[in-house]
Structure formats: C-alpha cells, structure tokens
Design an enzyme around this catalytic site. Structure first.
Site, PDB file in Angstrom:
ATOM      1  N   SER A 261      -6.216  34.224  22.914  1.00 28.46           N
ATOM      2  CA  SER A 261      -6.659  35.102  22.010  1.00 28.46           C
ATOM      3  C   SER A 261      -7.946  35.860  22.117  1.00 28.46           C
ATOM      4  O   SER A 261      -8.045  36.319  23.148  1.00 28.46           O
ATOM      5  CB  SER A 261      -6.723  34.292  20.490  1.00 28.46           C
ATOM      6  OG  SER A 261      -6.579  35.155  19.402  1.00 28.46           O
TER       7      SER A 261
ATOM      8  N   GLU B 267       3.750  35.376  17.115  1.00 29.69           N
ATOM      9  CA  GLU B 267       2.215  35.435  16.999  1.00 29.69           C
ATOM     10  C   GLU B 267       1.974  35.796  15.441  1.00 29.69           C
ATOM     11  O   GLU B 267       0.833  35.363  15.230  1.00 29.69           O
ATOM     12  CB  GLU B 267       1.719  36.880  17.916  1.00 29.69           C
ATOM     13  CG  GLU B 267       2.040  36.560  19.210  1.00 29.69           C
ATOM     14  CD  GLU B 267       0.949  35.730  20.128  1.00 29.69           C
ATOM     15  OE1 GLU B 267       0.043  34.999  19.284  1.00 29.69           O
ATOM     16  OE2 GLU B 267       1.056  35.501  21.245  1.00 29.69           O
TER      17      GLU B 267
ATOM     18  N   HIS C 146       1.218  31.923  16.783  1.00 34.07           N
ATOM     19  CA  HIS C 146      -0.080  32.230  17.583  1.00 34.07           C
ATOM     20  C   HIS C 146      -0.698  30.914  17.978  1.00 34.07           C
ATOM     21  O   HIS C 146      -1.115  30.033  17.088  1.00 34.07           O
ATOM     22  CB  HIS C 146      -1.175  32.914  16.766  1.00 34.07           C
ATOM     23  CG  HIS C 146      -2.306  33.433  17.339  1.00 34.07           C
ATOM     24  ND1 HIS C 146      -2.156  34.539  18.452  1.00 34.07           N
ATOM     25  CD2 HIS C 146      -3.601  33.215  17.192  1.00 34.07           C
ATOM     26  CE1 HIS C 146      -3.493  34.600  18.939  1.00 34.07           C
ATOM     27  NE2 HIS C 146      -4.203  34.082  18.195  1.00 34.07           N
TER      28      HIS C 146
END
Length: 557
Positions: free
Chosen positions: A222, A340, A434
């Site tokens: 990320s 995600e 995610h």
C-alpha cells in the site's frame, strides 16, 4: 472523488486505529539474551528458536524541536550496551476516530521515532536483506505492527529490517518558509528522506547482523508500495538496494513543489494554506505547535500527505520517470489483491440508481473508451463493477505497469494476483481484501489485528503461507522466486505471465485482459490535458476524458 473530499474519507478509514559474533548472556522469559557489537554501538537483543531480534534501534537523530521538518541526521554512535528488546514508539499520527479491521494498539507515539527492528538467523553470514516499509496512507502505521513480525522470514535465511518514518504533516509538509531554510530550496518529502537514511544505516551496519549490504530488497505494501516506487525514482536512493517488492502499490499523480499542475495546487501552496488554517504562518510558529495537536488539526483540515516533485528527491511524476526508464534498474516482484476495495469502500463512488444511469455516466466520462470500459465493468452488476474499477485503476494498473517497466529495462520481473479467500473473510464480504496477503507472505497467520477476519489454523492455510514465504525469500536471495512445491513462477515477459494465488499458486497468462490498456489510456489522456489528476477518481467519479486524447512517451505513445 475529488482529491480534497477523498482526504477526509481516507483519513477516517486508515487512521484507525569492530564487529564480533553474538554471545548468549542470560535467560529471559521471552527468549535468550544476546549481545551484538555493531558499527553503531553495542546491542542487547533476544534469541528465540534460532532467530535473533533487535528492536527499537535508532537510525537517525530525533527530529524534534528545530529538527522538525529538516532532513534526518544520522544517529550518533552510542557507548555501552543499548537495550534492543522492545520496539520503539510509533511516529506521531492522527488520533484514531473510527475502528476498522486494520485498527491496532500501536502504544506510545513520539516525534523521537526514527528506529528500526532487525530479525536475523542466529548464524547468518552474507544473508539477503529485506527492508520492510509499512503502509497506512503515509498517515498512520508503525514498524511494530504484529502483521510485520519478521521472525518467520528470518528463519528461512533472510535478514528482515522494518522501519519507522515520519508520517502525515510531520513527514510531508512543504512550505515556502521551510524551502527557504533548505540549502536545496526544497521542503516536504521528510518521510522519504527518513527511508533513505534508514537504507544508509543498513549499508553501514547490516553486515554485523549477518546481512549482505550488496543484496538488499526494499519491500512494502500500500503506502509502503508507493514508497518503494518513490525510492526507485529517487536519485539519492540509487545504489542502496538491489531488488524491490511492491504489494498493492498505486502510481497516482503527486503534487509538484512549486507549480500547480494536474488539477492540484503546488505542495508549497497547500502547506501555506494549512499553516493559515492553523494560524501558524511561519516556520517558527509551526515548530512551536505540539506534535499531536498539529497532527490532529492537519488531518481534520484534510491535509493528505504525498511525496512532492521537487527535482531532488523526486525528479518528476512517477509515470514520467518510469516512462523515461530513469528508475532504478532492478528486479521486481509486484502484485495486488482481487478484493482490494472491499475493505476500502470509501475509495469507490456510490452506486447509481439504475444500470441506465451507470452506462450514461460512463459514456459521458469515457467517450470513445466507454465500450472497452463497459466490457470490463458491465452495468449488469454495478456494485462489483465499481469495486473492480477502483481496484484496477489504482492497484492492478500500477502492478502491471511496474513489471512492464522493469521488463523493458531487461530486469527480471514477476507479477502476482492474490485471489485467496477463507471463511471469516468471505462471510464478511472481504474476499482477497486489501493487505490480506500479508499474514501469508510473512508466515504469521495468527499475528493479525484484533478485528481482522481470523485466519483458520488449518493445513491448507499453512501450506499457502509456506509457499508464499518460500517465493518471497527466494526472490530476496536470487532476484527470482523460482520453483516452490513443484510450481515455477514465470517471469512476466512477452506472454504477460503471472502467478495467481488462490488455494495454492497457479501460473497463468494475461491477467484481466484489457484492464491495463484501458487505465493506461485514461492516465495518458489526463496527463496530456495537464489539468486532471489520476488517482481514485475513476469510473463514475472520473473527469471527462473526451477531447483529451493524445500523449507521447512510454505506454502512451
């Protein structure tokens, strides 16, 4: 979603929550004490099941007082023995206001936070090194998070280093007064400078821990993946690493330091506007503010940190640097997850009232690209299409762009797609969410935050984790994930090959056909217009791409 409006949603969601050999000294409930002499000074750590751990080790001087918003200074050498059995404080970050699956108690925070942690095999010698950069939107997070426990990777022969770096307004504020203080005439990017200083510390010291300073992989997920790309693009970081791993990275547009461009104010103007809001117009006034008060106020004012194109740390937009082939020419492993945005729904626009409204909006926004868009993201299942659009425009396009770019530099490049679910996650509508790959690739399935969907302790889950640990450590060692359990991970190459992680890994070709080309063209048109950013404002939230066709360079040619 406009950049400023999205800032509030993102902050609300993501702010949740001589060198000698080691000598065993004494027993400890948490393991056996171990002493290590390093160029930085002596350390007292702990050994557990053949892995040595040293935590809370300073790599830079505390950036407090007049050191706030200045480049990091190397940590001074210390005398005597430093206790390295406990993590240092997390860097100052906004006070959590909501709880999510990512929420965790990070303990005390402080401006005196520039520390790192090392896990190393007890008898390591010239072992590959992974330097892990935590995520959290450059706003939150810490190297002490349980998700990032490096002991399992170290048990496979890799030295793991996790680092803290300045966050939010303390890490990325640009301001004319701060630029005037700089010998280079720049400001902002302090968190990126911290990451570079940590890598320099690794170069000076990691051999004492059994690591090879000539075999360093930087890795992150990320915002950690975004940081990896910043480091690939940053000239001062060149030569400090030899490989990269970028998990769920996002190659979005970023502000320029002194010029308004791509629909964004300059980073200096944004900082000056924040300073006026805080009634602290000078550098001195800003430095007089309490760190936590300042951080909370900046978050509430919508300050969203990003690296700034300053011509020194960041010479250009990431897409431009990579199109020119000016990024670090190193092997890469990159990928993203199928779900995600299932855990980041604040990044997606609301669902229209009808399929007809959906299609009309897409045609208005995408023009001659609308047919390709609707083929990938049909109106027949608007909810899923909206989630997939944002996923692909941020994480999927970025991952494939990265491996394409490194392939063009003739460097080994490997793409993955994590499409694994398990009962608790699937029941919560979070299949492949995610960061859900992190417990598997770190090999620590039980070391998840309290509200994280619990991974079952089964042979099947452990088997998937085992193969991911093996692939990641092989890449760090050799620059290629190689073959694990009889399954070889092919390089991306002309066939656009990738590894799909479901119950177990499965090689495949041409991930999500048409996905990359669509989002590449959308980015190219925005870049050519000069007035549109490219980030999470996609699909139904996209600006009109009609009449902005035409660009040169890289994939846009």
């Amino acid at each position: 979603m406009p950049l400023r409006d999205a800032a509030f949603a993102i902050l609300a969601a993501l702010v949740a929550g001589g060198v000698g050999p080691a000598v065993a000294a004494s027993a400890d409930p948490e393991g056996e004490h171990v002493i290590l002499q390093t160029p930085a000074g002596g350390l007292s750590g702990v050994t557990i099941e053949g892995v040595r751990a040293f935590k809370g080790v300073p790599y830079a001087a505390p950036p407090v007082g007049t050191g706030r918003w200045r480049p990091p200074a190397p940590a001074p050498h210390w005398t005597g023995l430093r206790d390295a059995r406990a993590f240092g404080p997390a860097c100052v970050q906004p006070t959590p206001r909501v709880q999510t699956i990512y929420s965790a108690d990070l303990g005390r925070t402080s401006e005196d936070c520039l520390t790192l942690n090392i896990w190393t095999p007890a008898n390591a010698e010239k072992a590959p090194v992974i330097v892990w950069i935590h995520g959290g939107a450059l706003v939150a997070g810490s190297s002490r998070e349980t998700l990032y426990d490096g002991s399992r990777l170290a048990a496979q022969g890799v030295v793991v280093v996790s680092i803290n770096y300045r966050l939010g307004v303390l890490g990325y504020l640009a301001h004319p007064a701060l630029s005037a203080e700089s010998t280079d005439g720049v400001s902002g990017n302090y968190g990126l400078m911290d990451q570079i200083e940590a890598l320099k510390w690794v170069q000076r010291n990691i051999a004492a821990f059994g690591g090879d300073p000539q075999n360093v992989t930087i890795a992150g997920e990320s915002a950690g993946g975004l940081s990896v790309m910043y480091l690939m693009a940053s000239p001062p970081a060149r030569g400090l690493f030899t490989k990269v791993i970028a998990q769920s990275a996002y190659m979005i547009s970023t502000p320029e330091l002194k010029a308004a461009r791509y629909g964004m104010p300059s980073a200096e103007d944004a900082g000056a506007r924040l300073a006026r809001t805080l009634q602290a117009p000078s550098a001195r006034a800003l430095r007089s503010l309490d760190a936590q008060t300042l951080t909370d106020a900046a978050a509430l004012a919508g300050f969203l940190p990003f690296g700034a194109v300053d011509g020194k740390l960041l010479p250009g937009q990431l897409v431009d640097v990579f199109d020119r082939g000016d990024q670090a020419p190193v092997p890469i492993l990159a990928g993203f997850n199928s779900g995600e945005v299932r855990s980041l729904k604040m990044l997606a626009p609301p669902t229209p009232s009808s399929p007809a409204d959906y299609e009309r909006t897409i045609r208005e926004r995408y023009g001659d690209l609308a047919d390709a868009f609707l083929a990938l993201y049909p109106s027949s299942d608007m909810g899923e299409s909206i989630l997939a659009t944002t996923r692909d425009a941020l994480y999927g396009w970025t991952s494939e762009r990265l491996v394409r770019s490194q392939t063009a530099l003739q460097r080994p490049s490997f793409l993955y797609y994590f499409d694994h679910g398990y009962p608790a996650a699937d029941a919560a509508g979070l299949h492949g969410f995610h960061a859900s790959e992190l417990p598997y690739m770190f090999g620590r399935l039980t070391r998840t935050p309290p509200l994280w969907p619990k991974v079952p302790d089964t042979a099947e889950e452990r088997a998937l984790s085992d193969v991911m640990v093996a692939y990641w450590t092989a890449f760090a060692r050799d620059g290629a994930p190689g073959q694990v359990a009889g399954v070889s991970w092919p390089a991306y190459g002309e066939e656009r090959q990738f590894m799909r992680f479901e119950k177990m890994p499965r090689p495949a070709e041409r991930l999500l056909p048409g996905m990359f080309d669509l989002h590449e063209q959308a980015m190219c048109r925005r870049r050519a217009s000069g007035t549109q950013p490219w980030n999470w404002n996609v699909g139904l939230a996209s600006p009109s791409l009609i009449g902005t066709a035409g660009s040169t360079g890289g994939e846009c040619g």
